[in-house]
Design a protein around this motif. Structure first.
Motif, PDB file in Angstrom:
ATOM      1  N   ASP A  39      40.407  84.462  31.752  1.00 25.99           N
ATOM      2  CA  ASP A  39      41.223  84.214  32.913  1.00 25.99           C
ATOM      3  C   ASP A  39      41.903  85.317  33.483  1.00 25.99           C
ATOM      4  O   ASP A  39      42.781  85.654  32.569  1.00 25.99           O
ATOM      5  CB  ASP A  39      41.540  82.907  32.845  1.00 25.99           C
ATOM      6  N   PRO A  40      42.008  85.762  34.484  1.00 27.88           N
ATOM      7  CA  PRO A  40      42.775  86.838  35.072  1.00 27.88           C
ATOM      8  C   PRO A  40      44.039  86.407  35.218  1.00 27.88           C
ATOM      9  O   PRO A  40      44.937  87.276  35.583  1.00 27.88           O
ATOM     10  CB  PRO A  40      42.113  87.548  36.325  1.00 27.88           C
ATOM     11  N   PHE A  41      44.622  85.226  34.597  1.00 25.81           N
ATOM     12  CA  PHE A  41      46.123  84.847  35.217  1.00 25.81           C
ATOM     13  C   PHE A  41      46.842  86.005  34.477  1.00 25.81           C
ATOM     14  O   PHE A  41      47.739  86.225  34.690  1.00 25.81           O
ATOM     15  CB  PHE A  41      46.225  83.510  34.108  1.00 25.81           C
ATOM     16  N   TYR A  42      46.345  86.733  33.264  1.00 27.18           N
ATOM     17  CA  TYR A  42      46.846  87.737  32.723  1.00 27.18           C
ATOM     18  C   TYR A  42      45.672  88.632  32.231  1.00 27.18           C
ATOM     19  O   TYR A  42      44.617  88.235  32.114  1.00 27.18           O
ATOM     20  CB  TYR A  42      47.977  87.667  31.722  1.00 27.18           C
ATOM     21  N   SER A  43      45.938  89.876  32.108  1.00 30.07           N
ATOM     22  CA  SER A  43      45.068  90.813  31.789  1.00 30.07           C
ATOM     23  C   SER A  43      43.897  90.485  30.705  1.00 30.07           C
ATOM     24  O   SER A  43      43.981  90.359  29.622  1.00 30.07           O
ATOM     25  CB  SER A  43      45.347  92.160  31.265  1.00 30.07           C
ATOM     26  N   PRO A  44      42.578  90.500  31.286  1.00 28.10           N
ATOM     27  CA  PRO A  44      41.494  90.011  30.380  1.00 28.10           C
ATOM     28  C   PRO A  44      41.594  91.086  29.061  1.00 28.10           C
ATOM     29  O   PRO A  44      41.234  91.094  28.110  1.00 28.10           O
ATOM     30  CB  PRO A  44      40.097  90.279  30.923  1.00 28.10           C
ATOM     31  N   ASP A  45      42.050  92.207  29.276  1.00 27.41           N
ATOM     32  CA  ASP A  45      42.126  93.659  28.241  1.00 27.41           C
ATOM     33  C   ASP A  45      42.963  93.039  26.977  1.00 27.41           C
ATOM     34  O   ASP A  45      42.695  93.279  25.883  1.00 27.41           O
ATOM     35  CB  ASP A  45      42.480  94.961  28.853  1.00 27.41           C
TER      36      ASP A  45
END
Length: 319
Positions: A39-45
């Motif tokens: 989830d892109p709520f925070y960086s997938p990286d």
């Protein structure tokens, strides 16, 4: 996956708590299937980096999919699983005020999807990540699981209560052992970048102002991630009853002012504070009674707040 190992599904396994848990499970001779939609709520990286050290482990399988996508779940999850640890959720009290519908969808419908999966696949152990936020504004400190008067004040908190109640239903009707773990402000290496200790530490290091809400008297029961993970690990093996709720806290509280002071001491830098009014959805205090978890889960927190901050600093400096 080896048939000689217990197979466990961990939803949200690339997140902060989940990544620590899967490392412990792999080190303890379990086979682990991780479900995470990054989830892109925070960086997938960031999440991929969380699990980089174990992504090629022979007994780890990583599946990028969403718990709302039931077709994918049944298509890709083909193992003979014995336990589900359900950590996946839309996180955060404050963001839930802005978009409560998506929190309802992911946290309630998603939990029911996983419970349905457990029912259809005859998985009898289900460990659920609940939250201290379910207590809301409750003056009966420290908070006990036996206190049924819950006063949630955010959509996020209400979804976690809903998850606990769904678990009670599925336990009663279908014999699934459902263990709800109420986490209390977990911190440590890999903590989500939006959470206070991580956010404040970065601003402290960069000489940027820290948004300081209220008068600094709000208190939190900060719990180090290794202690929380040990509680989850013990809950996976719990067999004494079919439905239980446990607090996983540290049974100590730290004020916002004390937290800032600890960061200043450990990082050896003075904080610049931007004083703001208290925020909607914030509770004045979280404080766990952990006697039930001590007795039934052998849950004993071992890392004090300052030591945890030092460990976090050491990790942050490697990023």
């Amino acid at each position: 996956m080896s048939k000689n190992k217990i197979e466990i599904i961990v939803t949200g396994g690339a997140g902060f708590i989940g990544s620590h848990l899967i490392e412990k499970l792999l080190a303890s001779n379990y086979s682990v299937t991780v479900i995470d939609n990054l989830d892109p709520f925070y960086s997938p990286d960031v999440k991929l980096k969380n699990i980089a050290a174990v992504i090629n482990h022979p007994y780890l399988r990583f599946i990028e999919t969403d718990i709302l996508n039931t077709e994918e779940l049944y298509k890709k999850l083909t193992g003979e699983y014995e336990v589900i640890v359900h950590l996946a959720a839309k996180a955060g009290v404050r963001p839930s005020l802005e978009n409560p519908i998506i929190y309802q969808d992911v946290n309630v419908k998603g939990t029911q999807n996983m419970l349905e999966f457990a029912r259809h696949k005859n998985i009898k152990q289900f460990v659920f990540a609940s939250s201290s936020s379910v207590y809301g504004i409750n003056k009966n400190f420290p908070w006990k699981e036996s206190d049924f008067v819950l006063n949630p004040i955010s959509p996020y908190a209400s979804t976690k209560i809903s998850g606990e109640l769904l678990g009670s239903v599925y336990s009663h009707l279908f014999g699934i052992r459902f263990i709800a773990l109420r986490f209390f402000t977990v911190f440590g290496p890999r903590q989500r970048p939006d959470l206070a200790i991580h956010l404040f530490s970065k601003k402290l290091l960069n000489g940027e102002p820290i948004n300081f809400f209220g008068n600094g008297s709000t208190r939190r029961d900060y719990t180090y991630v290794d202690d929380t993970v040990q509680g989850i690990f013990n809950a996976i093996q719990y067999t004494w009853s079919n439905y239980e709720v446990f607090n996983l806290g540290n049974h100590q509280t730290v004020s916002l002012s004390e937290m800032i002071a600890a960061l200043e001491e450990v990082f050896d830098k003075k904080a610049i504070l931007n004083h703001l009014p208290e925020q909607m959805g914030d509770v004045p205090i979280t404080f766990a009674d952990i006697s039930k978890a001590e007795q039934l889960l052998n849950y004993i927190p071992k890392t004090n707040f300052k030591k945890g901050i030092i460990n976090f600093k050491n990790w942050l400096q490697t990023q």
